[in-house]
Design a protein around this motif. Sequence first.
Motif, PDB file in Angstrom:
ATOM      1  N   LEU A   1       0.843  -1.197   0.000  1.00 15.04           N
ATOM      2  CA  LEU A   1       0.000   0.000   0.000  1.00 15.04           C
ATOM      3  C   LEU A   1       0.883   1.254   0.000  1.00 15.04           C
ATOM      4  O   LEU A   1       0.683   2.179  -0.802  1.00 15.04           O
ATOM      5  CB  LEU A   1      -0.920  -0.030   1.225  1.00 15.04           C
ATOM      6  CG  LEU A   1      -1.912   1.100   1.444  1.00 15.04           C
ATOM      7  CD1 LEU A   1      -2.736   1.354   0.192  1.00 15.04           C
ATOM      8  CD2 LEU A   1      -2.843   0.767   2.599  1.00 15.04           C
ATOM      9  N   LYS A   2       1.876   1.268   0.869  1.00 16.24           N
ATOM     10  CA  LYS A   2       2.751   2.445   0.958  1.00 16.24           C
ATOM     11  C   LYS A   2       3.490   2.695  -0.351  1.00 16.24           C
ATOM     12  O   LYS A   2       3.664   3.835  -0.772  1.00 16.24           O
ATOM     13  CB  LYS A   2       3.763   2.262   2.083  1.00 16.24           C
ATOM     14  CG  LYS A   2       3.208   2.656   3.433  1.00 16.24           C
ATOM     15  CD  LYS A   2       4.334   2.742   4.435  1.00 16.24           C
ATOM     16  CE  LYS A   2       3.870   3.312   5.753  1.00 16.24           C
ATOM     17  NZ  LYS A   2       4.826   3.027   6.825  1.00 16.24           N
TER      18      LYS A   2
ATOM     19  N   LEU B   1       1.519   4.625  -2.871  1.00 21.67           N
ATOM     20  CA  LEU B   1       1.064   5.990  -2.586  1.00 21.67           C
ATOM     21  C   LEU B   1       1.951   7.026  -3.270  1.00 21.67           C
ATOM     22  O   LEU B   1       3.173   6.938  -3.202  1.00 21.67           O
ATOM     23  CB  LEU B   1       1.078   6.261  -1.074  1.00 21.67           C
ATOM     24  CG  LEU B   1       0.170   5.392  -0.212  1.00 21.67           C
ATOM     25  CD1 LEU B   1       0.275   5.795   1.256  1.00 21.67           C
ATOM     26  CD2 LEU B   1      -1.268   5.468  -0.682  1.00 21.67           C
TER      27      LEU B   1
ATOM     28  N   GLU C   1       0.054  10.372   3.061  1.00 21.22           N
ATOM     29  CA  GLU C   1       0.435   9.544   4.207  1.00 21.22           C
ATOM     30  C   GLU C   1      -0.641   8.527   4.538  1.00 21.22           C
ATOM     31  O   GLU C   1      -1.815   8.721   4.227  1.00 21.22           O
ATOM     32  CB  GLU C   1       0.669  10.433   5.438  1.00 21.22           C
ATOM     33  CG  GLU C   1       1.924  11.268   5.321  1.00 21.22           C
ATOM     34  CD  GLU C   1       2.225  11.980   6.633  1.00 21.22           C
ATOM     35  OE1 GLU C   1       2.082  11.343   7.696  1.00 21.22           O
ATOM     36  OE2 GLU C   1       2.573  13.162   6.567  1.00 21.22           O
ATOM     37  N   LEU C   2      -0.200   7.458   5.190  1.00 21.00           N
ATOM     38  CA  LEU C   2      -1.105   6.372   5.567  1.00 21.00           C
ATOM     39  C   LEU C   2      -1.310   6.334   7.077  1.00 21.00           C
ATOM     40  O   LEU C   2      -0.356   6.238   7.840  1.00 21.00           O
ATOM     41  CB  LEU C   2      -0.512   5.031   5.112  1.00 21.00           C
ATOM     42  CG  LEU C   2      -1.204   3.775   5.649  1.00 21.00           C
ATOM     43  CD1 LEU C   2      -2.631   3.648   5.108  1.00 21.00           C
ATOM     44  CD2 LEU C   2      -0.385   2.520   5.299  1.00 21.00           C
TER      45      LEU C   2
ATOM     46  N   ALA D   1      -2.974   3.747   9.555  1.00 13.38           N
ATOM     47  CA  ALA D   1      -3.520   2.393   9.630  1.00 13.38           C
ATOM     48  C   ALA D   1      -4.615   2.384  10.695  1.00 13.38           C
ATOM     49  O   ALA D   1      -4.356   2.692  11.859  1.00 13.38           O
ATOM     50  CB  ALA D   1      -2.426   1.394   9.989  1.00 13.38           C
TER      51      ALA D   1
ATOM     52  N   GLN E   1       5.029   0.727  10.190  1.00 11.04           N
ATOM     53  CA  GLN E   1       3.877   1.630  10.270  1.00 11.04           C
ATOM     54  C   GLN E   1       3.845   2.300  11.641  1.00 11.04           C
ATOM     55  O   GLN E   1       3.818   1.617  12.667  1.00 11.04           O
ATOM     56  CB  GLN E   1       2.579   0.849  10.030  1.00 11.04           C
ATOM     57  CG  GLN E   1       1.328   1.693  10.083  1.00 11.04           C
ATOM     58  CD  GLN E   1       1.310   2.791   9.025  1.00 11.04           C
ATOM     59  OE1 GLN E   1       1.907   2.661   7.961  1.00 11.04           O
ATOM     60  NE2 GLN E   1       0.640   3.900   9.323  1.00 11.04           N
TER      61      GLN E   1
ATOM     62  N   SER F   1     -10.590   2.146   2.951  1.00  6.65           N
ATOM     63  CA  SER F   1     -10.251   0.983   2.116  1.00  6.65           C
ATOM     64  C   SER F   1     -10.967   0.979   0.775  1.00  6.65           C
ATOM     65  O   SER F   1     -10.373   0.703  -0.258  1.00  6.65           O
ATOM     66  CB  SER F   1     -10.576  -0.314   2.864  1.00  6.65           C
ATOM     67  OG  SER F   1      -9.730  -0.445   3.984  1.00  6.65           O
TER      68      SER F   1
ATOM     69  N   TYR G   1      -9.994   4.849  -1.231  1.00 13.46           N
ATOM     70  CA  TYR G   1      -8.808   5.703  -1.088  1.00 13.46           C
ATOM     71  C   TYR G   1      -8.167   6.054  -2.434  1.00 13.46           C
ATOM     72  O   TYR G   1      -7.557   7.107  -2.572  1.00 13.46           O
ATOM     73  CB  TYR G   1      -7.788   5.093  -0.104  1.00 13.46           C
ATOM     74  CG  TYR G   1      -7.051   3.874  -0.584  1.00 13.46           C
ATOM     75  CD1 TYR G   1      -5.906   3.994  -1.357  1.00 13.46           C
ATOM     76  CD2 TYR G   1      -7.499   2.596  -0.261  1.00 13.46           C
ATOM     77  CE1 TYR G   1      -5.218   2.860  -1.800  1.00 13.46           C
ATOM     78  CE2 TYR G   1      -6.829   1.467  -0.694  1.00 13.46           C
ATOM     79  CZ  TYR G   1      -5.696   1.604  -1.473  1.00 13.46           C
ATOM     80  OH  TYR G   1      -5.038   0.497  -1.913  1.00 13.46           O
TER      81      TYR G   1
ATOM     82  N   ILE H   1      -4.666   9.139   4.004  1.00 13.85           N
ATOM     83  CA  ILE H   1      -5.747   8.149   3.898  1.00 13.85           C
ATOM     84  C   ILE H   1      -5.826   7.336   5.188  1.00 13.85           C
ATOM     85  O   ILE H   1      -4.831   7.148   5.878  1.00 13.85           O
ATOM     86  CB  ILE H   1      -5.564   7.226   2.668  1.00 13.85           C
ATOM     87  CG1 ILE H   1      -4.238   6.478   2.730  1.00 13.85           C
ATOM     88  CG2 ILE H   1      -5.669   8.050   1.382  1.00 13.85           C
ATOM     89  CD1 ILE H   1      -4.077   5.419   1.642  1.00 13.85           C
ATOM     90  N   ARG H   2      -7.037   6.882   5.499  1.00 13.85           N
ATOM     91  CA  ARG H   2      -7.284   6.126   6.734  1.00 13.85           C
ATOM     92  C   ARG H   2      -7.758   4.730   6.333  1.00 13.85           C
ATOM     93  O   ARG H   2      -8.916   4.555   5.962  1.00 13.85           O
ATOM     94  CB  ARG H   2      -8.367   6.821   7.559  1.00 13.85           C
ATOM     95  CG  ARG H   2      -8.142   8.321   7.774  1.00 13.85           C
ATOM     96  CD  ARG H   2      -9.323   8.940   8.516  1.00 13.85           C
ATOM     97  NE  ARG H   2     -10.600   8.618   7.899  1.00 13.85           N
ATOM     98  CZ  ARG H   2     -11.179   9.334   6.932  1.00 13.85           C
ATOM     99  NH1 ARG H   2     -10.639  10.445   6.481  1.00 13.85           N
ATOM    100  NH2 ARG H   2     -12.320   8.947   6.406  1.00 13.85           N
ATOM    101  N   VAL H   3      -6.864   3.763   6.393  1.00 14.33           N
ATOM    102  CA  VAL H   3      -7.176   2.447   5.834  1.00 14.33           C
ATOM    103  C   VAL H   3      -7.119   1.371   6.901  1.00 14.33           C
ATOM    104  O   VAL H   3      -6.109   1.218   7.588  1.00 14.33           O
ATOM    105  CB  VAL H   3      -6.206   2.109   4.681  1.00 14.33           C
ATOM    106  CG1 VAL H   3      -6.479   0.704   4.146  1.00 14.33           C
ATOM    107  CG2 VAL H   3      -6.335   3.143   3.567  1.00 14.33           C
TER     108      VAL H   3
END
Length: 220
Positions: free
Chosen positions: A10-11, A14, A19-20, A22, A40, A196, A199, A210-212
Amino acid sequence: MSIAQNILELKESLPKGVELVAVTKTHPLKLLQEAYAAGQKQFGENRVQEMGEKQTLLPKDIRWHLIGHLQTNKVREVASYISLIHSVDSIRLLEEINKQALKNGRTIDCLLQIFIASEETKFGLEIREAEALLHSGVFGLLKNIRVRGLMGMATNTPDTHLVRKEFASLRAFFESLKKEPSTPNFQPDILSMGMSSDYRIAISEGSTLIRVGSAIFGQR
Ligand SMILES: *Cc1c(COP(=O)(O)O)cnc(C)c1O
């Protein structure tokens, strides 16, 4: 696929500047430790008590994001360690965050949660309410908070056209705020949108964070 692989892939996908976070709500410590071991260091939780329990037991370099609704009487519990509160939806809440931040000798970063979905949801500000909040006399007095931008959730629907339109409307508001003069407590540079299921659309519409959850950890 393992949690570590999910995070790394995922990273890798991007674009620069996104930014991620989790989203670890409901998941046991073990899964958070797995994610941490994979590098993470930003976690999102939606309940104050659950986040507090995890925070005490995990490494202190983790940045904790509160993504769920925050009641005024719970601010005290997160004020010493919270990294970013995504869900500010009233001036009253912001005043309480300011008060608790001051007590802890900190400045707490916040996002205004904006209501963009076409479905009924309980929380979030209309765009004009957010503008009124930011331009109110009270806001100017809050020295221990810093509004860093906006958070929004799109409608939960397979209609990608609608989702894109909702994200685009939040982006447009964000851009308009960025044109306003920044002050010590108003420095908009974060646009928190995308989960999820959506995004990728959120990123193409300008998300910076993003909030995954389930795409990393599986179904809750
Ligand atoms: C649970 C949650 C997420 C993550 O949802 P997934 O579909 O599991 O990625 C993101 N944002 C908020 C506000 C949430 O409550």
